[in-house]
Design a protein around this motif. Structure first.
Motif, PDB file in Angstrom:
ATOM      1  N   UNK A   7      13.524  -0.803  -0.480  1.00 54.36           N
ATOM      2  CA  UNK A   7      12.482  -1.455  -1.272  1.00 54.36           C
ATOM      3  C   UNK A   7      11.630  -2.279  -0.315  1.00 54.36           C
ATOM      4  N   UNK A   8      10.349  -1.946  -0.121  1.00 49.37           N
ATOM      5  CA  UNK A   8       9.520  -2.672   0.838  1.00 49.37           C
ATOM      6  C   UNK A   8       9.271  -4.132   0.460  1.00 49.37           C
ATOM      7  N   UNK A   9       9.562  -4.513  -0.783  1.00 48.74           N
ATOM      8  CA  UNK A   9       9.381  -5.901  -1.210  1.00 48.74           C
ATOM      9  C   UNK A   9      10.656  -6.730  -1.057  1.00 48.74           C
ATOM     10  N   UNK A  10      11.740  -6.094  -0.587  1.00 49.03           N
ATOM     11  CA  UNK A  10      13.025  -6.788  -0.437  1.00 49.03           C
ATOM     12  C   UNK A  10      13.466  -6.808   1.015  1.00 49.03           C
ATOM     13  N   UNK A  11      14.064  -7.917   1.411  1.00 48.19           N
ATOM     14  CA  UNK A  11      14.592  -8.063   2.765  1.00 48.19           C
ATOM     15  C   UNK A  11      15.722  -7.060   2.982  1.00 48.19           C
ATOM     16  N   UNK A  12      15.687  -6.319   4.085  1.00 47.82           N
ATOM     17  CA  UNK A  12      16.745  -5.342   4.336  1.00 47.82           C
ATOM     18  C   UNK A  12      18.076  -5.986   4.739  1.00 47.82           C
ATOM     19  N   UNK A  20       6.139 -10.336   1.582  1.00 44.98           N
ATOM     20  CA  UNK A  20       5.255  -9.657   2.531  1.00 44.98           C
ATOM     21  C   UNK A  20       3.853  -9.530   1.924  1.00 44.98           C
ATOM     22  N   UNK A  21       2.866 -10.114   2.590  1.00 42.91           N
ATOM     23  CA  UNK A  21       1.490 -10.072   2.085  1.00 42.91           C
ATOM     24  C   UNK A  21       0.957  -8.644   2.042  1.00 42.91           C
ATOM     25  N   UNK A  22       1.356  -7.825   2.987  1.00 49.17           N
ATOM     26  CA  UNK A  22       0.879  -6.441   2.994  1.00 49.17           C
ATOM     27  C   UNK A  22       1.410  -5.678   1.788  1.00 49.17           C
ATOM     28  N   UNK A  23       2.654  -5.948   1.404  1.00 54.09           N
ATOM     29  CA  UNK A  23       3.225  -5.279   0.234  1.00 54.09           C
ATOM     30  C   UNK A  23       2.575  -5.803  -1.050  1.00 54.09           C
ATOM     31  N   UNK A  24       2.307  -7.105  -1.121  1.00 50.13           N
ATOM     32  CA  UNK A  24       1.623  -7.678  -2.287  1.00 50.13           C
ATOM     33  C   UNK A  24       0.249  -7.029  -2.439  1.00 50.13           C
ATOM     34  N   UNK A  25      -0.464  -6.875  -1.330  1.00 51.73           N
ATOM     35  CA  UNK A  25      -1.784  -6.254  -1.387  1.00 51.73           C
ATOM     36  C   UNK A  25      -1.679  -4.803  -1.830  1.00 51.73           C
ATOM     37  N   UNK A  28      -0.887  -4.895  -5.677  1.00 50.78           N
ATOM     38  CA  UNK A  28      -1.891  -5.479  -6.564  1.00 50.78           C
ATOM     39  C   UNK A  28      -3.311  -5.013  -6.303  1.00 50.78           C
ATOM     40  N   UNK A  29      -3.569  -4.519  -5.101  1.00 54.45           N
ATOM     41  CA  UNK A  29      -4.928  -4.165  -4.724  1.00 54.45           C
ATOM     42  C   UNK A  29      -5.773  -5.375  -4.376  1.00 54.45           C
ATOM     43  N   UNK A  30      -5.182  -6.559  -4.422  1.00 60.79           N
ATOM     44  CA  UNK A  30      -5.906  -7.791  -4.116  1.00 60.79           C
ATOM     45  C   UNK A  30      -5.755  -8.143  -2.634  1.00 60.79           C
ATOM     46  N   UNK A  31      -6.860  -8.422  -1.951  1.00 65.19           N
ATOM     47  CA  UNK A  31      -6.778  -8.810  -0.546  1.00 65.19           C
ATOM     48  C   UNK A  31      -5.886 -10.050  -0.377  1.00 65.19           C
ATOM     49  N   UNK A  32      -5.114 -10.053   0.700  1.00 57.15           N
ATOM     50  CA  UNK A  32      -4.206 -11.154   0.988  1.00 57.15           C
ATOM     51  C   UNK A  32      -4.535 -11.726   2.369  1.00 57.15           C
ATOM     52  N   UNK A  33      -4.214 -13.004   2.572  1.00 61.18           N
ATOM     53  CA  UNK A  33      -4.377 -13.558   3.924  1.00 61.18           C
ATOM     54  C   UNK A  33      -3.347 -12.913   4.850  1.00 61.18           C
TER      55      UNK A  33
END
Length: 71
Positions: A7-12, A20-25, A28-33
């Motif tokens: 799961x890319x949103x969970x720590x391995x 992870x901001x990249x996974x949130x983006x 959601x499709x929303x730009x992240x810092x």
């Protein structure tokens, strides 16, 4: 094939949310810092603990990475 992808949103390492901001983006499709992880030196010992099937696919969480600050 019955292999489960990490799961890319969970720590391995611990399974908690990695924030992870990249996974949130991606989700959601929303730009992240820039992600918090871009400012952390994880160290080779911590990275070596990541299972082979999760390497480069799931980010380590802040809690697990905090142990890497002294590395």
């Amino acid at each position: 094939m019955n292999a489960r992808l990490p799961d890319p949103a969970s720590c391995p390492l611990c399974g908690q949310a990695n924030r992870c901001a990249m996974e949130v983006q991606r989700e959601t499709g929303q730009p992240q810092p820039p992600c918090w992880c871009t400012k952390v030196d994880f160290g080779t010992e911590l990275l070596a603990r990541v299972p082979a099937e999760a390497q480069c696919l799931a980010c380590i969480c802040p809690a697990c990475a905090s142990g890497a600050k002294s590395a």
